[in-house]
Design a protein around this motif. Sequence first.
Motif, PDB file in Angstrom:
ATOM      1  N   ARG A  78      41.608  36.947  41.595  1.00 29.29           N
ATOM      2  CA  ARG A  78      42.705  37.875  41.925  1.00 29.29           C
ATOM      3  C   ARG A  78      42.514  39.217  41.230  1.00 29.29           C
ATOM      4  O   ARG A  78      42.715  40.275  41.836  1.00 29.29           O
ATOM      5  CB  ARG A  78      44.053  37.266  41.531  1.00 29.29           C
ATOM      6  CG  ARG A  78      44.486  36.146  42.437  1.00 29.29           C
ATOM      7  CD  ARG A  78      45.785  35.536  41.968  1.00 29.29           C
ATOM      8  NE  ARG A  78      46.231  34.533  42.919  1.00 29.29           N
ATOM      9  CZ  ARG A  78      47.045  33.524  42.611  1.00 29.29           C
ATOM     10  NH1 ARG A  78      47.504  33.386  41.381  1.00 29.29           N
ATOM     11  NH2 ARG A  78      47.400  32.651  43.533  1.00 29.29           N
ATOM     12  N   ARG A  79      42.141  39.170  39.948  1.00 36.61           N
ATOM     13  CA  ARG A  79      41.939  40.424  39.207  1.00 36.61           C
ATOM     14  C   ARG A  79      40.759  41.213  39.774  1.00 36.61           C
ATOM     15  O   ARG A  79      40.813  42.431  39.875  1.00 36.61           O
ATOM     16  CB  ARG A  79      41.745  40.136  37.712  1.00 36.61           C
ATOM     17  CG  ARG A  79      43.049  39.687  37.028  1.00 36.61           C
ATOM     18  CD  ARG A  79      42.921  39.558  35.522  1.00 36.61           C
ATOM     19  NE  ARG A  79      41.987  38.518  35.125  1.00 36.61           N
ATOM     20  CZ  ARG A  79      40.880  38.724  34.392  1.00 36.61           C
ATOM     21  NH1 ARG A  79      40.578  39.924  33.947  1.00 36.61           N
ATOM     22  NH2 ARG A  79      40.085  37.725  34.087  1.00 36.61           N
ATOM     23  N   ARG A  80      39.701  40.520  40.163  1.00 34.84           N
ATOM     24  CA  ARG A  80      38.536  41.202  40.732  1.00 34.84           C
ATOM     25  C   ARG A  80      38.872  41.839  42.076  1.00 34.84           C
ATOM     26  O   ARG A  80      38.488  42.976  42.340  1.00 34.84           O
ATOM     27  CB  ARG A  80      37.364  40.235  40.856  1.00 34.84           C
ATOM     28  CG  ARG A  80      36.732  39.947  39.495  1.00 34.84           C
ATOM     29  CD  ARG A  80      35.573  39.000  39.591  1.00 34.84           C
ATOM     30  NE  ARG A  80      34.844  38.948  38.318  1.00 34.84           N
ATOM     31  CZ  ARG A  80      33.818  38.165  38.080  1.00 34.84           C
ATOM     32  NH1 ARG A  80      33.373  37.351  39.029  1.00 34.84           N
ATOM     33  NH2 ARG A  80      33.225  38.194  36.909  1.00 34.84           N
ATOM     34  N   ALA A  81      39.580  41.118  42.937  1.00 38.88           N
ATOM     35  CA  ALA A  81      39.983  41.693  44.231  1.00 38.88           C
ATOM     36  C   ALA A  81      40.868  42.916  44.000  1.00 38.88           C
ATOM     37  O   ALA A  81      40.718  43.950  44.663  1.00 38.88           O
ATOM     38  CB  ALA A  81      40.710  40.646  45.071  1.00 38.88           C
ATOM     39  N   GLY A  82      41.769  42.832  43.031  1.00 43.87           N
ATOM     40  CA  GLY A  82      42.630  43.967  42.693  1.00 43.87           C
ATOM     41  C   GLY A  82      41.840  45.152  42.166  1.00 43.87           C
ATOM     42  O   GLY A  82      42.133  46.307  42.492  1.00 43.87           O
TER      43      GLY A  82
END
Length: 131
Positions: A78-82
């Motif tokens: 999730r953090r990487r996609a963000g």
Amino acid sequence: STPVPATPSRLEQSLLETGRADIYSIYFSFNSAEIRQESDSTLREIGDVLRRHPDWKLTIAGHTDGIGGDAFNLDLSRRRAGAVMTALAGRFGATSGRLTAAGYGKSRPKDTNATLEGRARNRRVELIRVP
């Protein structure tokens, strides 16, 4: 306006034909959502594709391999996609209203997690055209 290349890139062609594209050339620091500089050419290409297709909206989906715990991998994806969404909107000209981010951790593998090659295929950013 960005000129349309004579032949669309593989990324653009995939989004045109299937509405999806797996990206393996966005690199992150180990166990981190920090995007490494060698990812800039890919991020620039995605920004260019978005400029050529002003009606497109994309979901940026993060995927991890099967190493590590479920909760950690889900949060990391999730953090990487963000981070990809933020980079596209902040540095590569994409309008943030056209982008959403989602993380799936290791829940949608492309290959086995039993080999180095399989794990490498599972670690990816996927672009999904939103109708």
